[in-house]
Write a protein that holds these residues in place. Sequence first.
Motif, mmCIF file in Angstrom:
data_model
loop_
_atom_site.group_PDB
_atom_site.id
_atom_site.type_symbol
_atom_site.label_atom_id
_atom_site.label_comp_id
_atom_site.label_asym_id
_atom_site.label_seq_id
_atom_site.Cartn_x
_atom_site.Cartn_y
_atom_site.Cartn_z
ATOM 1 N N GLU A 278 0.816 -1.214 0.000
ATOM 2 C CA GLU A 278 0.000 0.000 0.000
ATOM 3 C C GLU A 278 0.851 1.266 0.000
ATOM 4 O O GLU A 278 0.381 2.337 -0.386
ATOM 5 N N THR A 279 2.094 1.146 0.419
ATOM 6 C CA THR A 279 2.975 2.323 0.467
ATOM 7 C C THR A 279 4.104 2.243 -0.548
ATOM 8 O O THR A 279 5.108 2.946 -0.429
ATOM 9 N N ALA A 280 3.964 1.352 -1.549
ATOM 10 C CA ALA A 280 5.027 1.173 -2.543
ATOM 11 C C ALA A 280 5.262 2.459 -3.321
ATOM 12 O O ALA A 280 4.321 3.165 -3.707
ATOM 13 N N THR A 281 6.529 2.778 -3.533
ATOM 14 C CA THR A 281 6.879 3.962 -4.315
ATOM 15 C C THR A 281 6.685 3.669 -5.804
ATOM 16 O O THR A 281 6.829 2.535 -6.256
ATOM 17 N N GLY A 282 6.329 4.727 -6.546
ATOM 18 C CA GLY A 282 6.155 4.547 -7.990
ATOM 19 C C GLY A 282 4.742 4.772 -8.460
ATOM 20 O O GLY A 282 4.425 4.505 -9.624
ATOM 21 N N GLY A 283 3.871 5.224 -7.547
ATOM 22 C CA GLY A 283 2.513 5.536 -7.967
ATOM 23 C C GLY A 283 1.558 4.362 -7.879
ATOM 24 O O GLY A 283 1.910 3.258 -7.447
ATOM 25 N N GLU A 284 0.328 4.618 -8.328
ATOM 26 C CA GLU A 284 -0.741 3.626 -8.217
ATOM 27 C C GLU A 284 -0.429 2.353 -8.998
ATOM 28 O O GLU A 284 -0.744 1.242 -8.568
ATOM 29 N N GLU A 285 0.209 2.502 -10.152
ATOM 30 C CA GLU A 285 0.525 1.337 -10.982
ATOM 31 C C GLU A 285 1.494 0.409 -10.256
ATOM 32 O O GLU A 285 1.358 -0.816 -10.307
ATOM 33 N N ALA A 286 2.468 0.969 -9.556
ATOM 34 C CA ALA A 286 3.419 0.163 -8.792
ATOM 35 C C ALA A 286 2.737 -0.519 -7.617
ATOM 36 O O ALA A 286 3.024 -1.689 -7.315
ATOM 37 N N VAL A 287 1.821 0.199 -6.955
ATOM 38 C CA VAL A 287 1.070 -0.385 -5.834
ATOM 39 C C VAL A 287 0.270 -1.596 -6.307
ATOM 40 O O VAL A 287 0.296 -2.666 -5.699
#
Length: 417
Positions: A278-287
């Motif tokens: 849920e906190t992955a860097t890189g925006g919604e696509e990365a999440v």
Amino acid sequence: MVSRRSHQKSRTGCAQCKRRRIKCDELRPACSNCVKHSITCDFQTGSPSSASSSHPPKLLKHVSSAKSPASTRSSILSRPVISNGLDPGELHMGDLELLHQFTTATCYTTSNRSESHDLWRKTVPKEGFHHDFLMRGILAIGALHLAHLRPDRAADYQNIAHSHQDKALSMFRTAMTNMDESNCHAFFGLSSLIVVYAFASPRRPGSLAFTDDSQTSEGEAAWLPLIRGVNSILQQVFGWVENGPLRGLLQPGIINTTDTRLPKPAAHQLKQLTGLCETATGGEEAVEACQEAVKALQKCYAKIFTRSSVECEVATAFTWPVEVPDKFIQLLNARAPEALVILAHYCVVLHHLDDYWWMGGWASHVMENIDNELNDSWREWIQWPSETISRNEKCLVWRPLSPDVVASQTPLSIDSI
């Protein structure tokens, strides 16, 4: 005046004797006159003049009684034994050794399923006799297995394996432009062997070996793209393969499972990974990519844990690389820490294959290099998979467990973990 001894004319003799106007004894595969003068008898080549004969050829037992047994044996042994005019040439003992190794030993090490053993031992080599690229792949794997078993000659066998594999891949790429029902089984067979070859090849220290540029820059195979590539080829030919001689290597429905029970430690780790996504860097696509990767990992964990004895553990373990989205592979290539942490948890699955000679040490290798990629703030996230592997613990092996150590008897989804 002494009269000449009469003789019966031969109307079915070879062309050479007719040309020289001498009697032909019509012996096969070459008449005595042609053997004596070291010339090619047209009986050997099946020429029209000899094939048109309505009389059966005379047998060796009709050799003139004037010849001694010793001279007859000498005459027979001196003749070239050629079938249909084709010279078999020299035997390649090295290749025969590799084929023998594959069909007597290696074929039993690609899977835990007895049905697969028989197919790799008999059916796959039989396909290889019709498709050079598959036979080359078989010989390459046989050579790597011998390199593993004979460390004193490992370098020699590895070089031989590399030579066969290079030729196999070159022919494989050329033939891929004409993939059809006649060669799809060979494509499927070699595709599977390519993955084995990638894992069986010597590992380079400091390499994760999952990016597409690994092979080009350092000569090391990129195992994640390879596994995904095999699945891509299988999807193209699945309709043919499922009705063909190698259908026993398929395992339909392997990805879908309704039984998602897990040991509590594994279930707890998956819950932690879900929060990390849920906190992955890189925006919604990365999440979303990380979330999909964790969902695929949960299914893979559950399938390994609840796998029946007739299911292939290798195929089951390789479902995760096939299921993760392309975006997640891009995150791995970019060394995104969240993606590396998820990959570290997949190493727990790879560790279950550690007893296969071609997979031995891979889980530890990847874990070690993930650890090198992450800084200190991320190391706590890989503590559980790292310790599980270092203790040589196969935590997803099914055992009759009491309810207090199993996460749940009911199906779990990532959202509810």
